[in-house]
Design a protein around this motif. Structure first.
Motif, PDB file in Angstrom:
ATOM      1  N   HIS A  25       0.851  -1.189   0.000  1.00 27.20           N
ATOM      2  CA  HIS A  25       0.000   0.000   0.000  1.00 27.20           C
ATOM      3  C   HIS A  25       0.889   1.243   0.000  1.00 27.20           C
ATOM      4  O   HIS A  25       1.862   1.321   0.727  1.00 27.20           O
ATOM      5  N   ARG A  26       0.536   2.189  -0.835  1.00 27.92           N
ATOM      6  CA  ARG A  26       1.286   3.438  -0.933  1.00 27.92           C
ATOM      7  C   ARG A  26       0.850   4.383   0.185  1.00 27.92           C
ATOM      8  O   ARG A  26      -0.320   4.465   0.522  1.00 27.92           O
ATOM      9  N   ARG A  27       1.803   5.111   0.757  1.00 33.64           N
ATOM     10  CA  ARG A  27       1.500   6.124   1.779  1.00 33.64           C
ATOM     11  C   ARG A  27       0.829   7.305   1.103  1.00 33.64           C
ATOM     12  O   ARG A  27       1.140   7.640  -0.041  1.00 33.64           O
ATOM     13  N   CYS A  28      -0.104   7.955   1.806  1.00 30.51           N
ATOM     14  CA  CYS A  28      -0.812   9.085   1.216  1.00 30.51           C
ATOM     15  C   CYS A  28      -1.298  10.043   2.298  1.00 30.51           C
ATOM     16  O   CYS A  28      -1.421   9.677   3.464  1.00 30.51           O
ATOM     17  N   ASP A  33      -2.473  11.514  -3.997  1.00 30.18           N
ATOM     18  CA  ASP A  33      -1.233  10.756  -3.781  1.00 30.18           C
ATOM     19  C   ASP A  33      -1.362   9.309  -4.241  1.00 30.18           C
ATOM     20  O   ASP A  33      -0.352   8.608  -4.344  1.00 30.18           O
ATOM     21  N   CYS A  34      -2.583   8.847  -4.491  1.00 32.49           N
ATOM     22  CA  CYS A  34      -2.826   7.447  -4.831  1.00 32.49           C
ATOM     23  C   CYS A  34      -2.926   7.257  -6.339  1.00 32.49           C
ATOM     24  O   CYS A  34      -3.371   8.144  -7.056  1.00 32.49           O
ATOM     25  N   CYS A  40      -7.359   7.422  -0.746  1.00 34.02           N
ATOM     26  CA  CYS A  40      -6.577   7.484   0.482  1.00 34.02           C
ATOM     27  C   CYS A  40      -7.479   7.249   1.689  1.00 34.02           C
ATOM     28  O   CYS A  40      -8.523   7.869   1.830  1.00 34.02           O
ATOM     29  N   LEU A  46      -2.919   5.326   4.005  1.00 33.69           N
ATOM     30  CA  LEU A  46      -2.556   4.334   3.006  1.00 33.69           C
ATOM     31  C   LEU A  46      -3.575   4.343   1.878  1.00 33.69           C
ATOM     32  O   LEU A  46      -4.756   4.609   2.101  1.00 33.69           O
ATOM     33  N   CYS A  47      -3.117   4.030   0.649  1.00 31.71           N
ATOM     34  CA  CYS A  47      -4.004   3.938  -0.509  1.00 31.71           C
ATOM     35  C   CYS A  47      -4.648   2.556  -0.566  1.00 31.71           C
ATOM     36  O   CYS A  47      -3.990   1.551  -0.315  1.00 31.71           O
TER      37      CYS A  47
END
Length: 63
Positions: A25-28, A33-34, A40, A46-47
């Motif tokens: 999961h990408r930080r956002c 940001d996703c 988000c 997290l995305c």
């Protein structure tokens, strides 16, 4: 028995593993940001996929 279990299936490469596990999961801090198709969750920053049942419009999750 152990050797039979260790020889089941085939080894997956990283790309195949991410497809199954969904990748990291990408930080956002915002939906921008996703990547596309994700939003988000502000509570954990997290995305998640837009179709994830815990993600609600407005960035809330796990209500």
């Amino acid at each position: 028995m152990k050797s039979k279990l260790l020889n089941l299936g085939k080894a997956l490469n990283k790309k195949q593993q991410q497809k199954i596990m969904g990748g990291a999961h990408r930080r956002c801090t915002s939906h921008q940001d996703c990547p596309g198709g994700q939003g988000c969750c502000y509570a954990v920053e997290l995305c998640f996929l837009d179709s994830y049942p815990g993600l609600q419009p407005g960035g809330t999750c796990w209500n």
